[in-house]
Design a protein around this motif. Structure first.
Motif, mmCIF file in Angstrom:
data_model
loop_
_atom_site.group_PDB
_atom_site.id
_atom_site.type_symbol
_atom_site.label_atom_id
_atom_site.label_comp_id
_atom_site.label_asym_id
_atom_site.label_seq_id
_atom_site.Cartn_x
_atom_site.Cartn_y
_atom_site.Cartn_z
ATOM 1 N N GLN A 43 -13.474 2.062 3.717
ATOM 2 C CA GLN A 43 -12.791 1.402 2.585
ATOM 3 C C GLN A 43 -12.653 -0.087 2.833
ATOM 4 O O GLN A 43 -13.143 -0.621 3.905
ATOM 5 C CB GLN A 43 -11.097 1.859 2.596
ATOM 6 C CG GLN A 43 -10.438 1.427 3.756
ATOM 7 C CD GLN A 43 -8.979 1.937 3.657
ATOM 8 O OE1 GLN A 43 -8.908 3.153 3.362
ATOM 9 N NE2 GLN A 43 -8.006 1.159 3.941
ATOM 10 N N LEU A 44 -12.457 -1.057 1.969
ATOM 11 C CA LEU A 44 -12.250 -0.847 0.549
ATOM 12 C C LEU A 44 -12.892 -1.714 -0.260
ATOM 13 O O LEU A 44 -12.416 -2.938 -0.066
ATOM 14 C CB LEU A 44 -10.563 -0.797 0.225
ATOM 15 C CG LEU A 44 -10.181 -0.653 -1.223
ATOM 16 C CD1 LEU A 44 -10.654 0.811 -1.691
ATOM 17 C CD2 LEU A 44 -8.621 -0.828 -1.357
ATOM 18 N N ALA A 45 -13.796 -1.587 -0.765
ATOM 19 C CA ALA A 45 -14.865 -2.620 -0.772
ATOM 20 C C ALA A 45 -14.678 -3.168 -2.204
ATOM 21 O O ALA A 45 -15.307 -2.726 -3.286
ATOM 22 C CB ALA A 45 -16.458 -2.118 -0.664
ATOM 23 N N LYS A 64 -0.789 -8.498 -0.085
ATOM 24 C CA LYS A 64 -0.249 -7.887 1.222
ATOM 25 C C LYS A 64 -1.269 -7.614 2.532
ATOM 26 O O LYS A 64 -0.994 -7.665 3.617
ATOM 27 C CB LYS A 64 0.835 -6.894 1.050
ATOM 28 C CG LYS A 64 2.169 -6.982 1.360
ATOM 29 C CD LYS A 64 2.930 -5.775 1.136
ATOM 30 C CE LYS A 64 4.449 -5.963 1.202
ATOM 31 N NZ LYS A 64 4.951 -6.767 1.910
ATOM 32 N N PHE A 65 -2.290 -7.153 1.835
ATOM 33 C CA PHE A 65 -3.222 -6.416 2.707
ATOM 34 C C PHE A 65 -4.748 -6.519 2.721
ATOM 35 O O PHE A 65 -5.355 -6.253 3.571
ATOM 36 C CB PHE A 65 -3.155 -4.699 2.515
ATOM 37 C CG PHE A 65 -1.993 -4.121 2.763
ATOM 38 C CD1 PHE A 65 -1.901 -3.888 4.016
ATOM 39 C CD2 PHE A 65 -1.102 -3.669 1.975
ATOM 40 C CE1 PHE A 65 -1.057 -3.245 4.932
ATOM 41 C CE2 PHE A 65 0.114 -2.859 2.508
ATOM 42 C CZ PHE A 65 0.081 -2.762 3.806
ATOM 43 N N TYR A 66 -5.045 -7.692 1.927
ATOM 44 C CA TYR A 66 -6.483 -7.990 1.942
ATOM 45 C C TYR A 66 -7.032 -8.729 3.441
ATOM 46 O O TYR A 66 -8.195 -8.510 3.623
ATOM 47 C CB TYR A 66 -6.807 -9.215 0.806
ATOM 48 C CG TYR A 66 -6.402 -10.653 1.062
ATOM 49 C CD1 TYR A 66 -7.356 -11.409 1.903
ATOM 50 C CD2 TYR A 66 -5.297 -11.388 0.655
ATOM 51 C CE1 TYR A 66 -6.991 -12.906 2.286
ATOM 52 C CE2 TYR A 66 -5.031 -12.684 0.952
ATOM 53 C CZ TYR A 66 -5.929 -13.323 1.911
ATOM 54 O OH TYR A 66 -5.656 -14.473 2.168
ATOM 55 N N GLY A 67 -6.261 -9.116 4.079
ATOM 56 C CA GLY A 67 -6.301 -9.836 5.263
ATOM 57 C C GLY A 67 -5.958 -8.817 6.562
ATOM 58 O O GLY A 67 -5.941 -9.394 7.606
HETATM 59 C C1 LIG Z 1 -6.259 -4.287 -3.052
HETATM 60 C C2 LIG Z 1 -6.921 -4.349 -1.709
HETATM 61 C C3 LIG Z 1 -8.043 -4.762 -1.655
HETATM 62 C C4 LIG Z 1 -8.827 -4.814 -0.428
HETATM 63 N N1 LIG Z 1 -10.087 -5.398 -0.290
HETATM 64 C C5 LIG Z 1 -10.914 -5.048 0.972
HETATM 65 C C6 LIG Z 1 -12.335 -5.214 1.006
HETATM 66 O O1 LIG Z 1 -12.839 -6.018 0.185
HETATM 67 N N2 LIG Z 1 -12.763 -4.857 2.227
HETATM 68 C C7 LIG Z 1 -12.144 -4.018 2.953
HETATM 69 O O2 LIG Z 1 -12.879 -3.809 4.167
HETATM 70 N N3 LIG Z 1 -10.902 -3.927 2.990
HETATM 71 C C8 LIG Z 1 -10.287 -4.137 2.003
HETATM 72 N N4 LIG Z 1 -8.946 -3.997 1.731
HETATM 73 C C9 LIG Z 1 -8.458 -3.185 2.988
HETATM 74 C C10 LIG Z 1 -7.543 -3.709 3.661
HETATM 75 O O3 LIG Z 1 -8.409 -4.454 4.740
HETATM 76 C C11 LIG Z 1 -6.825 -2.800 4.512
HETATM 77 O O4 LIG Z 1 -5.944 -2.142 3.508
HETATM 78 C C12 LIG Z 1 -5.830 -3.481 5.596
HETATM 79 O O5 LIG Z 1 -6.698 -3.690 6.636
HETATM 80 C C13 LIG Z 1 -4.692 -2.245 5.918
HETATM 81 O O6 LIG Z 1 -5.380 -1.321 6.472
HETATM 82 P P1 LIG Z 1 -4.859 0.189 6.004
HETATM 83 O O7 LIG Z 1 -4.775 0.050 4.329
HETATM 84 O O8 LIG Z 1 -5.581 1.119 6.368
HETATM 85 O O9 LIG Z 1 -3.497 0.169 6.337
HETATM 86 P P2 LIG Z 1 -2.754 0.765 7.805
HETATM 87 O O10 LIG Z 1 -3.572 0.122 8.881
HETATM 88 O O11 LIG Z 1 -2.611 2.129 7.501
HETATM 89 O O12 LIG Z 1 -1.450 0.159 7.904
HETATM 90 C C14 LIG Z 1 -0.467 0.285 6.827
HETATM 91 C C15 LIG Z 1 0.886 0.131 7.443
HETATM 92 O O13 LIG Z 1 1.324 0.942 8.401
HETATM 93 C C16 LIG Z 1 2.036 0.402 9.469
HETATM 94 N N5 LIG Z 1 1.338 0.545 10.794
HETATM 95 C C17 LIG Z 1 -0.050 1.026 11.011
HETATM 96 N N6 LIG Z 1 -0.223 1.122 12.051
HETATM 97 C C18 LIG Z 1 0.525 0.478 12.620
HETATM 98 C C19 LIG Z 1 0.887 -0.222 14.129
HETATM 99 N N7 LIG Z 1 -0.036 -0.064 15.080
HETATM 100 N N8 LIG Z 1 1.932 -0.956 14.509
HETATM 101 C C20 LIG Z 1 2.772 -1.024 13.346
HETATM 102 N N9 LIG Z 1 2.630 -0.912 12.223
HETATM 103 C C21 LIG Z 1 1.637 0.033 11.732
HETATM 104 C C22 LIG Z 1 2.335 -0.864 9.121
HETATM 105 O O14 LIG Z 1 3.602 -0.988 8.185
HETATM 106 C C23 LIG Z 1 1.226 -1.287 7.731
HETATM 107 O O15 LIG Z 1 1.713 -2.209 7.076
HETATM 108 C C24 LIG Z 1 -8.270 -4.211 0.691
HETATM 109 C C25 LIG Z 1 -6.959 -3.644 0.674
HETATM 110 C C26 LIG Z 1 -6.399 -4.037 -0.799
HETATM 111 C C27 LIG Z 1 -4.855 -3.221 -0.683
#
Ligand SMILES: Cc1cc2nc3c(=O)[nH]c(=O)nc-3n(C[C@H](O)[C@H](O)[C@H](O)COP(=O)(O)OP(=O)(O)OC[C@H]3O[C@@H](n4cnc5c(N)ncnc54)[C@H](O)[C@@H]3O)c2cc1C
Length: 502
Positions: A205-207, A466-469
């Motif tokens: 994910q999430l290109a 919130k999550f792009y970085g």
């Molecule tokens: C709209 C959007 C666009 C994006 N675009 C891109 C893109 O172009 N390319 C790309 O590669 N990625 C992209 N991302 C992905 C983004 O990089 C990830 O969403 C981000 O890295 C968070 O990873 P995750 O979604 O798996 O969340 P998780 O890692 O599952 O985290 C979600 C929540 O779980 C909790 N959590 C999980 N693990 C822990 C821990 N060890 N300690 C404490 N709390 C924890 C926290 O509350 C955290 O906020 C995008 C995301 C969004 C929402």
């Protein structure tokens, strides 16, 4: 590598192609079929499909803007290979002025989308600048990988290419590392190796923007563990490669079809895709890290890639906040609240947050430092501090705007069709008027604001900020790692060793 050696790297490479125009970009989408899965159907040409067409045109406008003669100086720089214009996005900054020029170019593009297309072609371009500037990190896995990443960067620069990236594993079972998932091909990883290249299967994910991109960078920014070597990769595949399937989330513009009611959703939905790799062949020359945990990790943190890419992200965010403040100010003017002191206090709070983001953006440039190889690093502390705050201030700012507008964004007629009936239109003109403008203009502004804040598109943006970085706990760890705690500790030592009082 010294500064002059860095310049030599960036002087090599293929001849620069004529600048890409919007028409070129759209023709490339038309002529290179890809596999996009949406609503149970397969789309091969996003430039003509209603789900993606308008966003494609918005990106085309970015290319047209950069290619316009009057913008060449801002948006391009003379390629070190042949002096022909190459996108600033692909300039490896050698001086603080170069960084400033890159930031200004990113702002110009962001203004064309109001900061609403985060993964425009200048985002991942920054990462490849950082990879090429510090190819020694890739050489730790073998010199051929360093050569590959530099050559690939030079190819991107020469062709003004658009790269998207998928660098986060799918949320299947985060309690287990990649190699302990129920099936070894759930997370994207290598499944076969030949003398020509490697084969990849699995998802990542999430290109964002991938449906429009020329290439997808596949890697992992999530920490990998020993045993995860098959997933410890950094490589590029054409978005059109056989076996690449892009599963997009719901295209919001398919529901919000009226551009008058949803002026932003209809134009700037850049899409987010889960990328499925089904036995995708990747030639060795497109592989930059192979089964190497250390290089896969270090590419993000021991090169300035994450900083260059996110300099663009922050230029975009600062632009978007400027737009948000503009919307809020106009709404206050229209409702006659602009001169009310409590409203001015709220506007002042919004302006403070926006100014902090803007100031931190500029401090990434001014506080940039050179490393021992002569590579220029924007300030990590400046970048990660503002990114860490972003996940907190962004929802707060949106909430302040909601607070100020009351029901304003919802007290609007059901659709533009109401104006088609003269009797209804007359009544709307009467009761939806504002003290400073007519009903049509007031309604248009409120619709713009709702699209920015309340629509499905607007809500996706809040998740994006919130999550792009990366999740905010990770960004805060980045600040922890970069902050100068020694200087703070020295002050404490000094306080503990003050001379005795008389
Ligand atoms: C709209 C959007 C666009 C994006 N675009 C891109 C893109 O172009 N390319 C790309 O590669 N990625 C992209 N991302 C992905 C983004 O990089 C990830 O969403 C981000 O890295 C968070 O990873 P995750 O979604 O798996 O969340 P998780 O890692 O599952 O985290 C979600 C929540 O779980 C909790 N959590 C999980 N693990 C822990 C821990 N060890 N300690 C404490 N709390 C924890 C926290 O509350 C955290 O906020 C995008 C995301 C969004 C929402």
């Amino acid at each position: 590598m010294t500064a002059s050696a860095l310049a030599a790297v960036s002087r090599s490479g293929p001849a620069t192609a004529p600048l890409r125009t919007g028409a070129d970009f759209l023709a490339d989408l038309r002529n290179t079929p890809r596999t996009i899965i949406v609503d149970g159907r397969t789309v091969s040409d996003p430039s003509s499909d209603p789900a993606f067409r308008e966003a494609a045109r918005s990106i085309a406008r970015l290319y047209d803007f950069a290619a316009a003669p009057e913008n060449l100086e801002t948006m391009t720089y003379p390629s070190p290979v042949d002096g022909l214009p190459a996108l600033r996005a692909y300039q490896i900054p050698e001086t603080h002025d170069d960084l400033r020029a890159k930031r200004i170019a990113a702002e110009k593009w962001a203004e064309l989308t109001f900061g609403l297309m985060g993964r425009s072609p200048d985002h991942v371009a920054g990462f490849f600048c950082g990879f090429a500037a510090k190819s020694s990190v890739f050489a730790a896995g073998g010199q051929q990988y360093a050569d590959n990443v530099v050559r690939f960067y030079e190819h991107l620069r020469a062709t003004h290419a658009y790269v998207a990236y998928a660098i986060v594993p799918p949320q299947i079972d985060r309690s287990k590392p990649a190699h302990q998932q129920a099936d070894p091909t759930l997370y994207a990883g290598v499944v076969k190796e030949t003398t020509e290249g490697i084969y990849i299967s699995g998802a990542q994910q999430l290109a964002t923007g991938a449906v429009f991109a020329d290439y997808i960078h596949l890697s992992s920014i999530h920490p990998l563990r020993p045993g995860d070597e098959n997933y410890a990769l950094s490589l590029a595949v054409p978005a059109t490669a056989k076996g690449v399937r892009l599963y997009v989330r719901k295209p919001f513009n398919l529901q919000a079809t009226d551009a008058g009611e949803y002026p932003l959703t209809t134009r700037f939905d850049e899409t987010d895709s889960m990328v499925v790799f089904d036995n995708v062949f990747v030639p060795w020359e497109h592989v930059f890290a192979y089964k190497n945990l250390e290089v896969t990790f270090n590419q993000w943190w021991k090169t300035p890639a994450h900083l260059y890419g996110n300099l663009q992200a922050q230029a975009r965010y600062a632009t978007k906040l400027r737009f948000l403040l503009g919307i809020a100010k106009r709404m206050n003017e229209i409702t006659g609240n602009d001169a009310t002191p409590p409203v001015q206090v709220m506007m002042g709070e919004l302006a403070a947050y926006a100014s902090i983001v803007d100031g931190m953006l500029k401090s990434q440039e001014t506080m940039a430092t050179y490393d021992e190889e002569g590579v220029l690093w924007p300030s990590k502390t400046s970048l990660y501090s503002v990114m860490a705050l972003q996940s907190e201030i962004n929802p707060k700012m949106v909430d302040i705007v909601r607070e100020m507008t009351g029901a304003g964004m919802l007290t609007i007629p059901s659709s533009s069709k109401d104006f088609d009936n003269p009797e209804i239109a007359a009544e709307i003109e009467r009761y939806y008027v504002s003290g400073v403008t007519n009903a049509q203009d007031r309604i248009a502004l409120m619709r713009l604001a709702w699209d920015f804040i309340g629509s499905e598109f607007g809500n996706r943006h809040q998740q994006y900020e919130k999550f792009y970085g990366g999740a905010s706990f990770l960004v805060k760890m980045n600040v922890f790692r970069s902050f100068d705690f020694n200087r703070s500790g020295a002050l404490v030592d000094k306080a503990l060793n003050l001379p005795p009082v008389e």
